[in-house]
Design a protein around this motif. Structure first.
Motif, PDB file in Angstrom:
ATOM      1  N   GLN A  94       0.434  -0.901   0.119  1.00  0.00           N
ATOM      2  CA  GLN A  94       0.340  -0.015   0.302  1.00  0.00           C
ATOM      3  C   GLN A  94       0.678   0.935  -0.111  1.00  0.00           C
ATOM      4  O   GLN A  94       0.692   2.204  -0.432  1.00  0.00           O
ATOM      5  N   THR A  95       2.090   1.190   0.574  1.00  0.00           N
ATOM      6  CA  THR A  95       3.035   2.489   0.200  1.00  0.00           C
ATOM      7  C   THR A  95       4.487   2.243  -0.701  1.00  0.00           C
ATOM      8  O   THR A  95       4.336   3.051  -1.213  1.00  0.00           O
ATOM      9  N   LEU A  96       4.796   1.553  -0.622  1.00  0.00           N
ATOM     10  CA  LEU A  96       5.367   0.799  -1.840  1.00  0.00           C
ATOM     11  C   LEU A  96       5.260   0.598  -2.886  1.00  0.00           C
ATOM     12  O   LEU A  96       6.059   1.018  -3.815  1.00  0.00           O
ATOM     13  N   GLY A  97       4.360  -0.296  -2.858  1.00  0.00           N
ATOM     14  CA  GLY A  97       3.460  -0.584  -4.220  1.00  0.00           C
ATOM     15  C   GLY A  97       4.474  -2.000  -4.575  1.00  0.00           C
ATOM     16  O   GLY A  97       5.098  -2.641  -4.110  1.00  0.00           O
ATOM     17  N   GLU A  98       3.822  -2.133  -5.536  1.00  0.00           N
ATOM     18  CA  GLU A  98       4.620  -3.227  -6.790  1.00  0.00           C
ATOM     19  C   GLU A  98       4.792  -3.020  -7.801  1.00  0.00           C
ATOM     20  O   GLU A  98       4.828  -2.559  -8.257  1.00  0.00           O
ATOM     21  N   THR A  99       6.281  -3.854  -7.721  1.00  0.00           N
ATOM     22  CA  THR A  99       7.161  -4.126  -8.906  1.00  0.00           C
ATOM     23  C   THR A  99       7.487  -4.713 -10.037  1.00  0.00           C
ATOM     24  O   THR A  99       7.206  -6.125  -9.909  1.00  0.00           O
ATOM     25  N   SER A 100       6.975  -4.363 -11.576  1.00  0.00           N
ATOM     26  CA  SER A 100       6.531  -5.393 -12.786  1.00  0.00           C
ATOM     27  C   SER A 100       8.656  -5.200 -12.863  1.00  0.00           C
ATOM     28  O   SER A 100       8.862  -4.139 -13.705  1.00  0.00           O
ATOM     29  N   PHE A 101       9.242  -6.220 -13.361  1.00  0.00           N
ATOM     30  CA  PHE A 101      10.125  -6.409 -14.082  1.00  0.00           C
ATOM     31  C   PHE A 101       9.880  -7.014 -15.554  1.00  0.00           C
ATOM     32  O   PHE A 101       9.162  -7.780 -15.360  1.00  0.00           O
ATOM     33  N   ILE A 102       9.791  -6.762 -16.569  1.00  0.00           N
ATOM     34  CA  ILE A 102       9.522  -6.705 -17.839  1.00  0.00           C
ATOM     35  C   ILE A 102      10.555  -7.355 -18.471  1.00  0.00           C
ATOM     36  O   ILE A 102      11.471  -6.681 -19.285  1.00  0.00           O
ATOM     37  N   PHE A 103      10.721  -8.485 -18.901  1.00  0.00           N
ATOM     38  CA  PHE A 103      12.211  -9.048 -19.986  1.00  0.00           C
ATOM     39  C   PHE A 103      11.435  -9.440 -21.508  1.00  0.00           C
ATOM     40  O   PHE A 103      10.198 -10.095 -21.359  1.00  0.00           O
ATOM     41  N   PHE A 104      11.385  -9.356 -21.968  1.00  0.00           N
ATOM     42  CA  PHE A 104      11.556  -9.802 -23.630  1.00  0.00           C
ATOM     43  C   PHE A 104      12.963 -10.952 -24.198  1.00  0.00           C
ATOM     44  O   PHE A 104      13.872 -10.426 -24.245  1.00  0.00           O
ATOM     45  N   ASP A 105      12.542 -12.049 -24.724  1.00  0.00           N
ATOM     46  CA  ASP A 105      13.297 -13.212 -25.278  1.00  0.00           C
ATOM     47  C   ASP A 105      14.616 -13.104 -23.526  1.00  0.00           C
ATOM     48  O   ASP A 105      15.456 -13.232 -24.382  1.00  0.00           O
ATOM     49  N   LYS A 106      13.916 -13.191 -22.533  1.00  0.00           N
ATOM     50  CA  LYS A 106      14.980 -13.317 -21.948  1.00  0.00           C
ATOM     51  C   LYS A 106      15.717 -12.369 -20.900  1.00  0.00           C
ATOM     52  O   LYS A 106      16.748 -12.454 -20.422  1.00  0.00           O
ATOM     53  N   LYS A 107      15.802 -11.075 -21.687  1.00  0.00           N
ATOM     54  CA  LYS A 107      16.611  -9.704 -21.409  1.00  0.00           C
ATOM     55  C   LYS A 107      15.600  -8.550 -21.092  1.00  0.00           C
ATOM     56  O   LYS A 107      14.416  -8.317 -21.066  1.00  0.00           O
ATOM     57  N   PHE A 108      16.523  -7.854 -20.068  1.00  0.00           N
ATOM     58  CA  PHE A 108      15.481  -6.942 -19.670  1.00  0.00           C
ATOM     59  C   PHE A 108      14.803  -5.729 -20.486  1.00  0.00           C
ATOM     60  O   PHE A 108      16.525  -5.491 -21.037  1.00  0.00           O
ATOM     61  N   SER A 109      13.508  -5.443 -20.628  1.00  0.00           N
ATOM     62  CA  SER A 109      13.200  -4.164 -20.996  1.00  0.00           C
ATOM     63  C   SER A 109      13.020  -3.089 -20.288  1.00  0.00           C
ATOM     64  O   SER A 109      14.222  -2.008 -20.726  1.00  0.00           O
ATOM     65  N   HIS A 110      11.683  -3.102 -19.654  1.00  0.00           N
ATOM     66  CA  HIS A 110      12.590  -2.207 -18.331  1.00  0.00           C
ATOM     67  C   HIS A 110      11.407  -2.728 -17.684  1.00  0.00           C
ATOM     68  O   HIS A 110      10.647  -3.374 -17.073  1.00  0.00           O
ATOM     69  N   ALA A 111      10.794  -1.363 -16.695  1.00  0.00           N
ATOM     70  CA  ALA A 111      10.853  -1.671 -15.048  1.00  0.00           C
ATOM     71  C   ALA A 111       9.150  -0.695 -14.596  1.00  0.00           C
ATOM     72  O   ALA A 111       9.253   0.309 -14.799  1.00  0.00           O
ATOM     73  N   VAL A 112       7.782  -1.215 -14.182  1.00  0.00           N
ATOM     74  CA  VAL A 112       6.819  -0.317 -14.140  1.00  0.00           C
ATOM     75  C   VAL A 112       6.706  -0.451 -12.573  1.00  0.00           C
ATOM     76  O   VAL A 112       6.465  -1.922 -12.365  1.00  0.00           O
ATOM     77  N   ASN A 113       6.226   0.786 -11.284  1.00  0.00           N
ATOM     78  CA  ASN A 113       6.091   0.781 -10.020  1.00  0.00           C
ATOM     79  C   ASN A 113       3.844   1.281 -10.242  1.00  0.00           C
ATOM     80  O   ASN A 113       3.324   2.090 -11.004  1.00  0.00           O
ATOM     81  N   LYS A 114       3.800   0.095  -9.473  1.00  0.00           N
ATOM     82  CA  LYS A 114       2.095   0.047  -8.898  1.00  0.00           C
ATOM     83  C   LYS A 114       2.121   0.322  -8.240  1.00  0.00           C
ATOM     84  O   LYS A 114       1.788  -0.583  -7.140  1.00  0.00           O
ATOM     85  N   LYS A 115       0.819   1.402  -7.532  1.00  0.00           N
ATOM     86  CA  LYS A 115       0.184   1.028  -6.542  1.00  0.00           C
ATOM     87  C   LYS A 115      -0.786   1.782  -6.193  1.00  0.00           C
ATOM     88  O   LYS A 115      -1.664   2.122  -7.453  1.00  0.00           O
ATOM     89  N   PRO A 116      -1.766   1.616  -5.152  1.00  0.00           N
ATOM     90  CA  PRO A 116      -2.930   1.083  -5.080  1.00  0.00           C
ATOM     91  C   PRO A 116      -3.634   2.345  -4.826  1.00  0.00           C
ATOM     92  O   PRO A 116      -2.633   3.206  -4.873  1.00  0.00           O
ATOM     93  N   ILE A 117      -4.809   2.463  -4.851  1.00  0.00           N
ATOM     94  CA  ILE A 117      -5.286   4.159  -4.163  1.00  0.00           C
ATOM     95  C   ILE A 117      -5.636   3.832  -2.893  1.00  0.00           C
ATOM     96  O   ILE A 117      -5.061   3.265  -1.747  1.00  0.00           O
ATOM     97  N   ALA A 118      -5.545   4.552  -2.408  1.00  0.00           N
ATOM     98  CA  ALA A 118      -5.626   5.369  -0.622  1.00  0.00           C
ATOM     99  C   ALA A 118      -6.733   3.863  -0.320  1.00  0.00           C
ATOM    100  O   ALA A 118      -7.940   3.823  -0.779  1.00  0.00           O
ATOM    101  N   GLY A 119      -6.326   3.005   1.228  1.00  0.00           N
ATOM    102  CA  GLY A 119      -7.680   2.185   1.073  1.00  0.00           C
ATOM    103  C   GLY A 119      -7.019   1.035   0.676  1.00  0.00           C
ATOM    104  O   GLY A 119      -8.279   0.320   1.236  1.00  0.00           O
ATOM    105  N   ASP A 120      -6.794   1.184  -0.729  1.00  0.00           N
ATOM    106  CA  ASP A 120      -7.098  -0.088  -1.784  1.00  0.00           C
ATOM    107  C   ASP A 120      -5.587  -1.433  -1.415  1.00  0.00           C
ATOM    108  O   ASP A 120      -4.616  -0.780  -1.079  1.00  0.00           O
ATOM    109  N   PHE A 121      -5.716  -2.852  -2.345  1.00  0.00           N
ATOM    110  CA  PHE A 121      -4.746  -3.845  -1.930  1.00  0.00           C
ATOM    111  C   PHE A 121      -4.301  -3.208  -2.669  1.00  0.00           C
ATOM    112  O   PHE A 121      -3.079  -4.463  -3.347  1.00  0.00           O
ATOM    113  N   ARG A 122      -5.174  -3.716  -4.018  1.00  0.00           N
ATOM    114  CA  ARG A 122      -5.628  -3.602  -6.026  1.00  0.00           C
ATOM    115  C   ARG A 122      -4.560  -2.792  -6.386  1.00  0.00           C
ATOM    116  O   ARG A 122      -4.708  -1.743  -6.218  1.00  0.00           O
TER     117      ARG A 122
END
Length: 285
Positions: free
Chosen positions: A177-205
């Motif tokens: 709820q504070t740090l969020g979830e980080t997604s590491f994206i790989f194409f052909d087993k090579k790192f491409s980019h990363a995205v952090n995703k945070k929920p709205i206040a009071g939610d966990f999704r």
């Protein structure tokens, strides 16, 4: 070269981001067509490859999806990702194997099918808050967060599900709820980019349909290497993988590895669509 980009009835034209694949593939002389994975009128032998992208209802149609995978495998149609990877990844008990390999996952209890669910006998006593979900699931489907005082209700609510599906209990990490979830994206087993995703206040999704906020980030090299090790634990060719976890004190706590239909956030990372198309070309040439 003819490729079917697999989607579902809910998304007959793909998501807005994935629609960009059609013209991008045309530029490299690949004819790509959007096909609903469970469309009975499709002749799958018309295609050289199938690419899993927006099959966002497969977890709601478990038996049908399993039969379809077997059909494609029997026909010998090539898929990206491979049928072997899809079969392994669709059931979240693969996390148990990863934990045995020394990969740090969220604290998890794996529950086999059972007629009588009795969570209080198997839940670690120090857990305060818990996430329960089926092992065959996605997008917070049949997922609940509960406190220990609610165990009796969860036992009742999930009794039928537990008799039909394996379940996961995971310790709820308040950092989501504070740090969020980080997604590491790989194409052909090579790192491409990363995205952090945070929920709205009071939610966990963190999913955007529940109000989640997404931001492109640049993780430390050490974190990318840890995500790389997770991807490398899968054998065989890999068009894409999304490693989802919570980064706490520079340590990656794995939540799951998405290899079937994850959002790859082409809109957030410049050049990521081109990197994805290049990975397709490299794998099918």
């Amino acid at each position: 070269m003819k490729i079917a980009i697999l989607s579902c009835e809910k998304l007959p034209n793909l998501t807005q981001n994935d629609q960009l694949l059609i013209p991008a593939l045309a530029k490299v002389n690949i004819e790509a067509t959007v096909v609903i994975w469970n469309d009975k009128t499709v002749n799958w032998s018309d295609f050289d490859y199938l690419i899993f992208r927006n099959t966002w209802d497969y977890f709601e149609k478990e038996a049908e999806f399993n039969r379809w995978l077997n059909q494609i495998e029997h026909l010998g149609i090539k898929t990206l990702n491979s049928i072997d990877i899809i079969k392994k990844n669709k059931h979240k008990f693969y996390l148990r194997e990863m934990e045995k390999q020394g990969i740090k996952i969220l604290p998890t209890v794996f529950i086999d099918k059972m007629d009588t669910l009795d969570i209080d006998k198997i839940i670690p006593s120090h857990w305060k808050k818990v996430v329960i979900k089926p092992a065959f699931s996605a997008g917070s489907y049949q997922t609940e967060v509960f406190e220990l005082k609610d165990i009796r209700k969860i036992n009742t609510d999930y009794k039928k599900i537990a008799s039909e599906k394996e379940l996961l209990l995971q310790e709820f990490m308040p950092e989501i709820q504070t740090l969020g979830e980080t997604s590491f994206i790989f194409f052909d087993k090579k790192f491409s980019h990363a995205v952090n995703k945070k929920p709205i206040a009071g939610d966990f999704r963190i999913q955007v349909q529940f109000g989640g906020q997404y931001t492109l980030v640049q993780p430390k090299a050490e974190l990318i290497e840890k995500a790389q090790q997770i991807v490398n634990s899968f054998t065989g060719e890999f068009l894409y993988a999304r490693v989802d976890g919570i980064v706490i004190d520079d340590e990656l706590h794995l939540m799951e590895v998405e290899c079937i239909e994850p959002d790859l956030y082409f809109n957030l990372s410049e050049g990521s669509l081109e990197r994805f198309v290049n990975a397709i070309v490299d794998l099918i040439k």
